[in-house]
Design an enzyme around this catalytic site. Structure first.
Site, PDB file in Angstrom:
ATOM      1  N   ASP A  84       0.875  -1.166   0.000  1.00 15.06           N
ATOM      2  CA  ASP A  84       0.000   0.000   0.000  1.00 15.06           C
ATOM      3  C   ASP A  84       0.923   1.230   0.000  1.00 15.06           C
ATOM      4  O   ASP A  84       2.147   1.126   0.064  1.00 15.06           O
ATOM      5  CB  ASP A  84      -0.945  -0.022   1.215  1.00 15.06           C
ATOM      6  CG  ASP A  84      -2.165   0.878   0.975  1.00 15.06           C
ATOM      7  OD1 ASP A  84      -3.207   0.654   1.602  1.00 15.06           O
ATOM      8  OD2 ASP A  84      -2.058   1.799   0.127  1.00 15.06           O
ATOM      9  N   TRP A  85       0.328   2.397  -0.062  1.00 18.47           N
ATOM     10  CA  TRP A  85       1.065   3.659  -0.191  1.00 18.47           C
ATOM     11  C   TRP A  85       2.068   3.834   0.953  1.00 18.47           C
ATOM     12  O   TRP A  85       1.666   4.104   2.086  1.00 18.47           O
ATOM     13  CB  TRP A  85       0.066   4.825  -0.191  1.00 18.47           C
ATOM     14  CG  TRP A  85       0.671   6.146  -0.507  1.00 18.47           C
ATOM     15  CD1 TRP A  85       1.532   6.858   0.269  1.00 18.47           C
ATOM     16  CD2 TRP A  85       0.425   6.960  -1.661  1.00 18.47           C
ATOM     17  NE1 TRP A  85       1.848   8.048  -0.311  1.00 18.47           N
ATOM     18  CE2 TRP A  85       1.187   8.141  -1.501  1.00 18.47           C
ATOM     19  CE3 TRP A  85      -0.329   6.822  -2.822  1.00 18.47           C
ATOM     20  CZ2 TRP A  85       1.207   9.161  -2.459  1.00 18.47           C
ATOM     21  CZ3 TRP A  85      -0.320   7.831  -3.775  1.00 18.47           C
ATOM     22  CH2 TRP A  85       0.442   8.977  -3.594  1.00 18.47           C
TER      23      TRP A  85
END
Ligand code: GLC
Length: 750
Positions: A286-287
């Site tokens: 994820d980010w």
């Protein structure tokens, strides 16, 4: 079909099947050859480039850092790549100036529509309609594809049982089976039956792997503790269903699972996903979920991050730069085997080849795009209609509007940017049709509108009296209340889940004035409505219904269509009950409703205490699977083909559903089981089947469910399938608190 025909059919069918198998083997072989041909030309740096995803910016321009990364072969994917013009520039730079001419896979959060916005996923789940959910994803994928996007970060299939958590809006609710069924439908909607180069198909992404919805106290990005037994029985099944539906990618969650961050979790990413499930797509973080492991106290520094995530075979890093900065050195030092990089790159290239990216040249939005077409809007309206859940109706709906004035009140009656809900990055707000638009278009100056409050969160009550006054002579008032879009979604958890601002005061004032109030709630989560429920005649839960929310609400309120939504998540009476979900374990001292309240001075008596609160019922405000209709349905007593079975056998249970009312409508017939005695305590109820049937008044239809090993088995804490003899109670009904049941027996399992 008689034996001869069967034999002839087999003769004919055999070569076709063999040919198909041969062709798909050839296709796989040719794809593998293609991957290897591309792969073999890559240097180590270029391989690490493929494992890197960077974020660009909105707009037509392509930032220099993106162009440099492309030219130097340091990037394999871009998210938030800007407009179609920007994407066209990006892919042309790749084709002309990158070292290997490997197309980028362009990712975007296309969560519940792209430009034509569908209801938020929690609302779509309320439709209990696999086909509609698949169609919605298909339309979203087509619109995104036309703007140069070939990968969506959806479906989000995190089991969500805490309404404080902002991302419950993005989920498909609390139940593993419903989430698995609808998550798989989204995967097929985006990708087709497998990853393909067909126009309009984009790669899907099963996220967030895993357990994000179990975040402690509902705060986002928080600790997660899930016993392995729960992991296997509650949180993993939707991801396995997405994998079985052919999902091309997975995304790791921000959270840890029992102290090990998801982005470095070898048990989940290797033992489960790769070794046990044989996943052959690629996994993206994820980010910055990788670099955040430093904050989580799991990684010393970015070099550690690269070592730990690579060791877990996390193939692609989103936004942070651990791989870019340290992976080469880790390979050269031998701490990471080159095979980890080779596997990651081949996983990524396989998805790019399967999507046909090497054959496609992006030249901007095609002339014949269907973005925001009438067809797309019609489908969005259909989904919005089926997502609406009628929670209460004291003979108020459908509203018979002849020539009388109708009041439309509330901060969400005409709030297009709120109506589309969270994760509507590409929504075209001008195209959103609000309830006020729809009602005014239909009834002109019969509509008396007053906003009542500045916005959904305002505590300024100055307008309330004027609003009540403006409704003089108006009997029926439709109040549009709830949450503005930003109050749910990522990073937007709430510690209170009642109506924000002075909305309750607004409703109180209208009730005080004797108005017949129809409350339409737009929200990204279950809300606790408390005393408001007694002051309104009807409650229609609209979630955030998307572009066509207005016309959908109009059609349901006026009775053109009957509501058919059912809750995909339990509604608590008060936050103090959370977590509250239907498939809970029975207590050793089941709740005794008499225990509610206790007079002052009651002497302490340890005998007879039960699984109760003293100050609120243990039952929810509204149960999972609940939703009213304008018509009525009967569901016959379940008929079983047999009430005994052995391992490997299947029995059927059939009910007859009849529309016994005077409106057309749809009923969701639900099948639940309860394993009465097992080697692990099993939930009181588990959803194992559902079917939505559409019936005219007087019409009836038989619904049959199959019951066998799949429905009766569960996992032990090591993920082994357990199928244990004994009694199972089988339930059929139209809500988890409205069921008929019978006992069946699974015999002679060793
Ligand atoms: C966000 C979200 C994830 C999303 C990604 C890209 O932080 O957690 O769901 O897909 O970043 O925007």
């Amino acid at each position: 079909m008689n034996r001869v025909n069967k034999f002839v059919a087999a003769l004919v069918l055999m070569p076709v099947l063999a040919l198909n198998n041969m062709l798909s083997a050839q296709t796989n072989q040719s794809m593998e050859n293609k991957v290897n041909t591309i792969f073999n030309q890559l240097t180590l740096e270029q391989k690490i480039g493929q494992m890197t995803q960077i974020a660009s910016t909105n707009g037509d321009e392509v930032p220099k850092y993106v162009i440099d990364a492309i030219k130097e072969g340091r990037v394999g994917s871009i998210l938030n790549a800007g407009t179609p013009k920007a994407i066209e520039k990006i892919q042309k730079i790749v084709a002309k100036e990158s070292p290997n001419k490997i197309p980028l896979i362009i990712g975007r959060d296309v969560i519940h529509g792209y430009k034509t916005i569908f209801p938020i996923p929690l609302g779509q789940a309320a439709s209990w309609n696999r086909k509609l959910v698949e169609t919605g994803a298909n339309i979203a994928g087509k619109e995104a594809y036309d703007e140069g996007i070939n990968w969506t970060f959806a479906p989000m299939i995190d089991i969500s049982r805490d309404p404080r958590w902002g991302r419950i809006a993005e989920s498909l609710g609390e139940d593993p089976y419903l989430t698995a069924e609808l998550g798989a439908a989204m995967v097929v909607g985006f990708q087709g039956n497998e990853l393909s180069s067909e126009k309009g198909r984009i790669a899907a992404c099963a996220k967030h792997f895993i357990g994000y919805g179990a975040t402690e106290n509902g705060k986002d990005y928080n600790a997660v503790s899930i016993p392995d037994y729960q992991l296997w029985n509650t949180y993993l099944p939707p991801f396995k269903a997405a994998l079985d539906a052919g999902v091309g990618t997975f995304m790791t969650a921000f959270n840890d699972i029992n102290g090990i961050p998801a982005s470095a979790n070898q048990f989940l990413l290797k033992e489960v996903l790769r070794d046990k499930w044989n996943f052959d797509g690629f996994v993206v973080s994820d980010w910055e979920s990788m670099s955040q492991m430093i904050n989580q106290g799991y990684s010393e520094n970015l070099r550690d991050v690269a070592l730990q995530s690579a060791s877990a075979q996390l193939d692609m890093e989103m936004v942070s730069s651990a791989y870019q900065k340290h992976l080469k050195e880790l390979i050269e030092s031998g701490e990471i085997d080159i095979e980890v990089v080779n596997t990651a790159v081949k996983n990524i290239l396989s998805v790019k080849v399967a999507l046909g990216l090497f054959e496609q040249e992006y030249n901007g939005v095609p002339k014949n795009t269907e973005i925001l077409s009438a067809t797309h809007k019609a489908e969005a309206k259909k989904m919005a209609i089926e997502s609406l859940v009628l929670l209460k109706n004291e003979n108020a709906l459908p509203l018979k509007i002849k020539d009388q004035k109708i009041g439309i009140v509330g901060p969400l009656a005409d709030a297009p940017a709120e109506q589309v809900g969270t994760w509507s990055l590409d929504a075209v707000i001008d195209e959103v049709e609000t309830p006020l638009n729809a009602f005014q278009e239909a009834f002109g100056d019969q509509i008396v509108f007053a906003q009542g409050l500045e916005n959904a969160r305002s505590n300024n009550t100055d307008q309330i009296q004027a609003t009540v006054d403006s409704m003089k002579g108006v009997k029926d008032v439709i109040v549009f209340a709830g949450e503005d879009a930003i109050l749910s979604g990522e990073g937007h958890s709430r510690a209170f889940i009642h109506l924000p601002g002075a909305q309750e005061a607004l409703i109180d004032a209208l009730a005080e004035a004797g108005k017949n109030i129809i409350l339409v709630v737009q929200a990204g989560r279950p809300l606790t409505l408390g005393t408001i429920e007694d002051k309104v005649k009807a409650i229609l839960y609209a979630w955030h219904p998307g572009t066509m929310g207005g016309p959908a609400i109009l059609d349901v309120i006026t009775g053109k269509v009957t509501p058919s939504g059912k809750l995909p998540v339990t509604f608590p009476r008060t936050l103090g009950q959370v977590p509250i979900y239907y498939s809970s374990i029975e207590s050793g001292r089941p709740a005794n409703p008499q225990m509610l309240g206790i007079p002052t001075g009651t002497p302490l008596d340890p005998v007879g205490l039960t699984n109760n609160y003293l100050d609120v019922s243990v039952t929810p405000a509204y149960a999972f699977g609940y939703g009213l209709s304008y018509t009525s349905f009967s569901i016959s007593k379940p008929k079983f083909s047999n009430t005994e079975l052995v391992k490997g056998e299947r029995i059927t249970v059939t009910v007859e559903v009849k529309n016994t009312g005077k409106y057309e409508g749809a009923e969701v017939v639900q099948l639940y089981i309860h394993d009465k005695v097992a080697s692990y305590m099993r939930p009181k109820l588990e959803l194992k089947g559902f079917e939505k049937v559409y019936l005219a008044p007087g019409e009836s239809k038989k619904v049959t469910f199959e019951i066998g090993d799949d429905q009766l088995s569960f996992f032990d804490k090591n993920g082994n399938v357990l199928l244990e003899k004994g009694k199972f109670e089988i339930f059929v009904g139209n809500a988890s608190d409205n069921l008929a049941s019978e006992i069946i027996t699974l015999k002679n399992i060793k």
